[in-house]
Enzyme design. Structure first.
Site, PDB file in Angstrom:
ATOM      1  CG  LEU A   1      -1.671  -1.230   1.595  1.00 16.41           C
ATOM      2  CD1 LEU A   1      -2.392  -1.051   2.932  1.00 16.41           C
ATOM      3  CD2 LEU A   1      -2.653  -1.546   0.493  1.00 16.41           C
TER       4      LEU A   1
ATOM      5  CB  CYS B   1       7.970   2.264   3.277  1.00 10.81           C
ATOM      6  SG  CYS B   1       6.344   2.285   4.010  1.00 10.81           S
TER       7      CYS B   1
HETATM    8  C1  UGA Z   1       6.028   2.641  -0.548  1.00 12.83           C
HETATM    9  C2  UGA Z   1       5.759   1.674  -1.706  1.00 12.83           C
HETATM   10  O1  UGA Z   1       5.539   2.429  -2.913  1.00 12.83           O
HETATM   11  C3  UGA Z   1       4.549   0.783  -1.413  1.00 12.83           C
HETATM   12  O2  UGA Z   1       4.390  -0.156  -2.465  1.00 12.83           O
HETATM   13  C4  UGA Z   1       4.795   0.040  -0.076  1.00 12.83           C
HETATM   14  O3  UGA Z   1       3.701  -0.779   0.275  1.00 12.83           O
HETATM   15  C5  UGA Z   1       5.020   1.058   1.018  1.00 12.83           C
HETATM   16  O4  UGA Z   1       6.158   1.881   0.673  1.00 12.83           O
HETATM   17  C6  UGA Z   1       5.267   0.305   2.301  1.00 12.83           C
HETATM   18  O5  UGA Z   1       6.268  -0.407   2.386  1.00 12.83           O
HETATM   19  O6  UGA Z   1       4.401   0.321   3.195  1.00 12.83           O
HETATM   20  P1  UGA Z   1       4.995   4.989   0.247  1.00 12.83           P
HETATM   21  O7  UGA Z   1       6.178   5.065   1.161  1.00 12.83           O
HETATM   22  O8  UGA Z   1       3.644   5.254   0.801  1.00 12.83           O
HETATM   23  O9  UGA Z   1       4.922   3.531  -0.448  1.00 12.83           O
HETATM   24  O10 UGA Z   1       5.200   6.073  -0.906  1.00 12.83           O
HETATM   25  P2  UGA Z   1       5.780   6.097  -2.407  1.00 12.83           P
HETATM   26  O11 UGA Z   1       4.732   6.597  -3.307  1.00 12.83           O
HETATM   27  O12 UGA Z   1       6.440   4.842  -2.776  1.00 12.83           O
HETATM   28  O13 UGA Z   1       6.891   7.268  -2.286  1.00 12.83           O
HETATM   29  C7  UGA Z   1       8.018   7.127  -1.422  1.00 12.83           C
HETATM   30  C8  UGA Z   1       8.953   8.308  -1.609  1.00 12.83           C
HETATM   31  O14 UGA Z   1       9.587   8.287  -2.890  1.00 12.83           O
HETATM   32  C9  UGA Z   1       8.268   9.683  -1.509  1.00 12.83           C
HETATM   33  O15 UGA Z   1       9.086  10.560  -0.779  1.00 12.83           O
HETATM   34  C10 UGA Z   1       8.167  10.141  -2.957  1.00 12.83           C
HETATM   35  O16 UGA Z   1       8.131  11.530  -3.114  1.00 12.83           O
HETATM   36  C11 UGA Z   1       9.444   9.546  -3.528  1.00 12.83           C
HETATM   37  N1  UGA Z   1       9.406   9.343  -4.996  1.00 12.83           N
HETATM   38  C12 UGA Z   1       8.526   8.455  -5.527  1.00 12.83           C
HETATM   39  C13 UGA Z   1      10.282  10.053  -5.799  1.00 12.83           C
HETATM   40  O17 UGA Z   1      11.101  10.872  -5.333  1.00 12.83           O
HETATM   41  N2  UGA Z   1      10.245   9.821  -7.154  1.00 12.83           N
HETATM   42  C14 UGA Z   1       9.389   8.946  -7.720  1.00 12.83           C
HETATM   43  O18 UGA Z   1       9.427   8.793  -8.971  1.00 12.83           O
HETATM   44  C15 UGA Z   1       8.499   8.249  -6.896  1.00 12.83           C
END
Ligand code: UGA
Length: 436
Positions: A152, A262
């Site tokens: 998630l 995460c």
């Molecule tokens: C992440 C995973 O995407 C989920 O699949 C997983 O279940 C979750 O961790 C978990 O282990 O519980 P989340 O931490 O909610 O989800 O958020 P993401 O959308 O993955 O983003 C994480 C970070 O990466 C954010 O700071 C976001 O801004 C950054 N990000 C994301 C980038 O800098 N570039 C991108 O292209 C994508």
């Protein structure tokens, strides 16, 4: 339909429990935090998660219940999900104390055959450890242990629960696998891929997947950094890379580094695991290092925009949460950048549409404003740290008119470069060269 107990009413437990009740099961979400359970019973959702409130309201008191009586909930259920927090120790090792206390309560209350299933992200080998704890306290074999990691994303967790890319069920017996498969029946009739793996494989899949996504982000951030020097637009590079089906366009958006509860934790835990087995995972170690440096690069950029005279300046910070659609600030770039700016003598004007309360609890001494207009007024520079929609459509003409000097650092690359150029902003971003 199954009777399910979910231990831990945090974002994983609450979203999963609510989703399972929507699937038709009878669910009791339990937590030792009485205030949280009282809030839930009063219709207050303790986290900001789009779509969650309406789904809770729809199922509450019908198939969804909240309680602090963990023992009773376990006794009444045939499936017990563990969704408690797994924080991190300083050395990267996972702190399993919440898991252990949940498991001890479960062991004391097994009164009938049960599935004990972990949703929390736990290191490889934790399933075996849980089985041992239960067997040491309870000689019966009236249980099967299952690992069912969640995928998630905060901000879109409800949707991710309802329409997952895949389901991973780490189960030793076909009985346990079939019960779990049946719990997710609405998904498999919709042809969601389901993988039945060993418990250890399920545990490893979660870390490998999260760390890979984190690696992708650090990779594109490094490419972005070099793009700036060679005069290339990183978005064109990422778009073309993503058109290769083997790469995919997702998670190739550059920025101030990944945050949240995460990726930072899971990359460190995987790194710890590698070192423990004398097989350091160098790619992940590098991804962590790049991610630690990225927020500091943003500060350097801001300092350059301010002619290396950052001390004494007023800076508007737009966006405090680690990503949009959440009030979570854990490991957010704001948490790394703002204290450093304060240390350098900057006066902060902060604004976030949702996360100000969480931020204020941790950083009570900076200035908070109720709108971006108020935050930006009279500042020498503005830095965007979260790509909230509200900032994507920001009126740059108005921004310029409110600021003392039109200086903009867009770490999320959401603003139009041509518009900024036209309005004669002094401007920088991540991965696109722009004359400043
Ligand atoms: C992440 C995973 O995407 C989920 O699949 C997983 O279940 C979750 O961790 C978990 O282990 O519980 P989340 O931490 O909610 O989800 O958020 P993401 O959308 O993955 O983003 C994480 C970070 O990466 C954010 O700071 C976001 O801004 C950054 N990000 C994301 C980038 O800098 N570039 C991108 O292209 C994508």
């Amino acid at each position: 339909m199954d009777k399910i107990c979910v231990i831990g009413a945090g974002y994983v437990g609450l979203v999963s429990g609510t989703g399972l009740s929507e699937f038709g099961h009878n669910v009791i979400c339990v937590d030792h935090d009485e205030e949280k359970i009282n809030q839930l019973n009063d219709g207050i959702i303790p986290i900001y998660e789009p779509g969650l409130k309406s789904l809770v309201e729809k199922n509450y008191n019908n198939r969804l219940h909240f309680s602090i009586d963990i023992s009773k909930a376990i006794k009444k259920s045939n499936v017990v999900f563990i969704a408690v927090g797994t924080p991190q120790k300083k050395n990267g090792e996972t702190d399993l104390s919440f898991i252990d206390s949940a498991v001890n309560i479960i062991a004391d209350n097994i009164n009938d055959y049960k599935i004990i299933c972990t949703k929390s992200t736990v290191p490889v080998g934790t399933g075996e450890r849980i089985e041992k704890i239960i067997l040491s306290k309870n000689k019966s074999t009236m249980f099967d242990y299952v690992s069912n990691p969640e995928f998630l994303r905060e901000g879109s967790a409800v949707n991710d629960f309802m329409i997952p890319d895949r389901l991973i069920i780490g189960a030793k017996t076909s009985k346990a696998y079939n019960i779990m498969k049946n719990i997710y029946r609405p998904l498999y009739v919709n042809e969601t891929p389901i993988m039945n793996t060993s418990i250890e494989t399920a545990e490893m899949i979660k870390y490998a997947a999260n760390a890979f996504l984190a690696l992708k982000i650090s990779y594109i951030n490094e490419i972005a950094n070099i793009c700036e020097d060679v005069g290339v637009d990183v978005h064109e590079v990422a778009k073309a890379m993503g058109q290769d089906g083997r790469i995919s366009p997702k998670f190739l958006h550059p920025g101030p580094g990944f945050g949240g509860s995460c990726f930072p934790k899971d990359t460190l835990a995987l790194s710890y695991l590698g070192k423990k087995f004398n097989k350091p995972i160098k790619t992940i170690d590098a991804a962590i290092e790049v991610n630690n440096n990225q927020p500091m690069r943003m500060i350097e950029k801001l300092n350059i925009l301010l002619d290396n005279k950052i001390s004494g300046k007023k800076v508007a910070v737009l966006g405090l949460s680690f990503k949009p659609k959440t009030d979570d600030i854990r490991e957010a770039s704001s948490v790394k950048i703002i204290p450093e700016l304060v240390r350098l003598g900057v006066t902060i004007h902060a604004y976030d549409p949702i996360a100000m309360k969480s931020f204020r609890n941790q950083f009570p001494d900076i200035n908070y404003f109720e709108s971006w207009e108020q935050a930006i007024r009279g500042t020498d520079a503005c830095i965007i740290l979260t790509e909230w929609n509200e900032f994507r459509g920001i009126d740059l003409k108005k921004v310029k008119s409110l600021m003392t000097t039109p200086v903009m650092l867009d770490t999320k690359n959401i603003l139009s470069i041509s518009k900024l150029k036209e309005l004669e902003f002094k401007y920088d971003n991540v991965g696109r060269k722009f004359p400043i």
